[in-house]
Structure formats: structure tokens, C-alpha cells
Design a protein around this motif. Structure first.
Motif, PDB file in Angstrom:
ATOM      1  N   THR A 153       1.571  -1.031  -7.977  1.00 21.40           N
ATOM      2  CA  THR A 153       0.554  -0.114  -7.474  1.00 21.40           C
ATOM      3  C   THR A 153       0.027  -0.579  -6.127  1.00 21.40           C
ATOM      4  N   CYS A 154      -0.446   0.383  -5.366  1.00 20.85           N
ATOM      5  CA  CYS A 154      -1.118   0.148  -4.093  1.00 20.85           C
ATOM      6  C   CYS A 154      -2.316  -0.783  -4.284  1.00 20.85           C
ATOM      7  N   ASN A 155      -2.648  -1.595  -3.263  1.00 19.76           N
ATOM      8  CA  ASN A 155      -3.804  -2.482  -3.323  1.00 19.76           C
ATOM      9  C   ASN A 155      -5.125  -1.722  -3.388  1.00 19.76           C
ATOM     10  N   PHE A 156      -5.129  -0.466  -2.977  1.00 20.64           N
ATOM     11  CA  PHE A 156      -6.377   0.281  -2.889  1.00 20.64           C
ATOM     12  C   PHE A 156      -6.475   1.421  -3.892  1.00 20.64           C
ATOM     13  N   CYS A 157      -5.381   1.772  -4.545  1.00 18.08           N
ATOM     14  CA  CYS A 157      -5.415   2.842  -5.536  1.00 18.08           C
ATOM     15  C   CYS A 157      -4.299   2.610  -6.553  1.00 18.08           C
ATOM     16  N   LYS A 158      -4.066   3.582  -7.404  1.00 18.86           N
ATOM     17  CA  LYS A 158      -3.091   3.401  -8.480  1.00 18.86           C
ATOM     18  C   LYS A 158      -1.732   4.035  -8.170  1.00 18.86           C
ATOM     19  N   VAL A 173       0.804  -1.221   0.000  1.00 21.12           N
ATOM     20  CA  VAL A 173       0.000   0.000   0.000  1.00 21.12           C
ATOM     21  C   VAL A 173       0.838   1.273   0.000  1.00 21.12           C
ATOM     22  N   CYS A 174       0.189   2.352  -0.435  1.00 18.52           N
ATOM     23  CA  CYS A 174       0.794   3.672  -0.347  1.00 18.52           C
ATOM     24  C   CYS A 174       0.609   4.214   1.075  1.00 18.52           C
ATOM     25  N   ARG A 175       1.220   5.374   1.342  1.00 25.29           N
ATOM     26  CA  ARG A 175       1.099   5.953   2.693  1.00 25.29           C
ATOM     27  C   ARG A 175      -0.353   6.206   3.060  1.00 25.29           C
ATOM     28  N   GLU A 176      -1.118   6.660   2.092  1.00 25.37           N
ATOM     29  CA  GLU A 176      -2.503   7.038   2.339  1.00 25.37           C
ATOM     30  C   GLU A 176      -3.354   5.847   2.783  1.00 25.37           C
ATOM     31  N   HIS A 177      -3.041   4.679   2.277  1.00 29.44           N
ATOM     32  CA  HIS A 177      -3.863   3.505   2.569  1.00 29.44           C
ATOM     33  C   HIS A 177      -3.239   2.568   3.595  1.00 29.44           C
ATOM     34  N   LEU A 178      -2.172   3.013   4.232  1.00 30.13           N
ATOM     35  CA  LEU A 178      -1.534   2.162   5.236  1.00 30.13           C
ATOM     36  C   LEU A 178      -2.508   1.812   6.361  1.00 30.13           C
TER      37      LEU A 178
HETATM   38 ZN    ZN Z   1      -3.254   3.686  -1.987  1.00 30.46          ZN
END
Ligand code: ZN
Length: 55
Positions: free
Chosen positions: A42-47, A4-9
Motif C-alpha cells: 500500500t501507498c505510504n499515505f493511503c491504502k 506511493v500511489c500516483r495521487e500522493h507522488l
Molecule cells: Zn496514496
């Protein structure tokens, strides 16, 4: 396992705890290397490019 990215951690940690009922281990993708596994691009929740591995 989540990548994941920081936003979706936080979201990944919440889902992990829901499923496994135990806190996950967190790794920064840039600080670990894998021989048999290519990290998703890519992040599991976004691109966005992922930053953390949640396992
Ligand atoms: Zn994300």
C-alpha cells in the motif's frame, strides 16, 4: 524512502525535499525488481496500491 500511489507522488516529493533538501530519484515500481526488499503493498499515505518509489 516513500512508496506511493500516483495521487500522493507530489506529497512524497515535497516531504522528501523538506527532509533531505535534495530532489529524490523516482522509479516506477513495475519497472524495478528487488532481491532483498519486498515493496509494500500500500501507498505510504493511503491504502491504494503504490506505483512509485521515491528515494
Ligand atoms: Zn496514496
Amino acid at each position: 524512502m516513500y512508496v506511493v500511489c500516483r495521487e500522493h507522488l507530489e506529497q512524497a516529493i515535497d516531504e522528501f525535499v523538506d527532509i533531505y533538501e535534495t530532489p529524490p530519484d523516482l522509479y516506477e515500481l513495475s519497472s524495478v525488481t528487488f532481491t532483498d526488499w519486498a515493496a509494500p503493498t500500500t501507498c505510504n499515505f493511503c491504502k491504494t496500491a503504490p506505483v512509485y518509489l521515491v528515494v
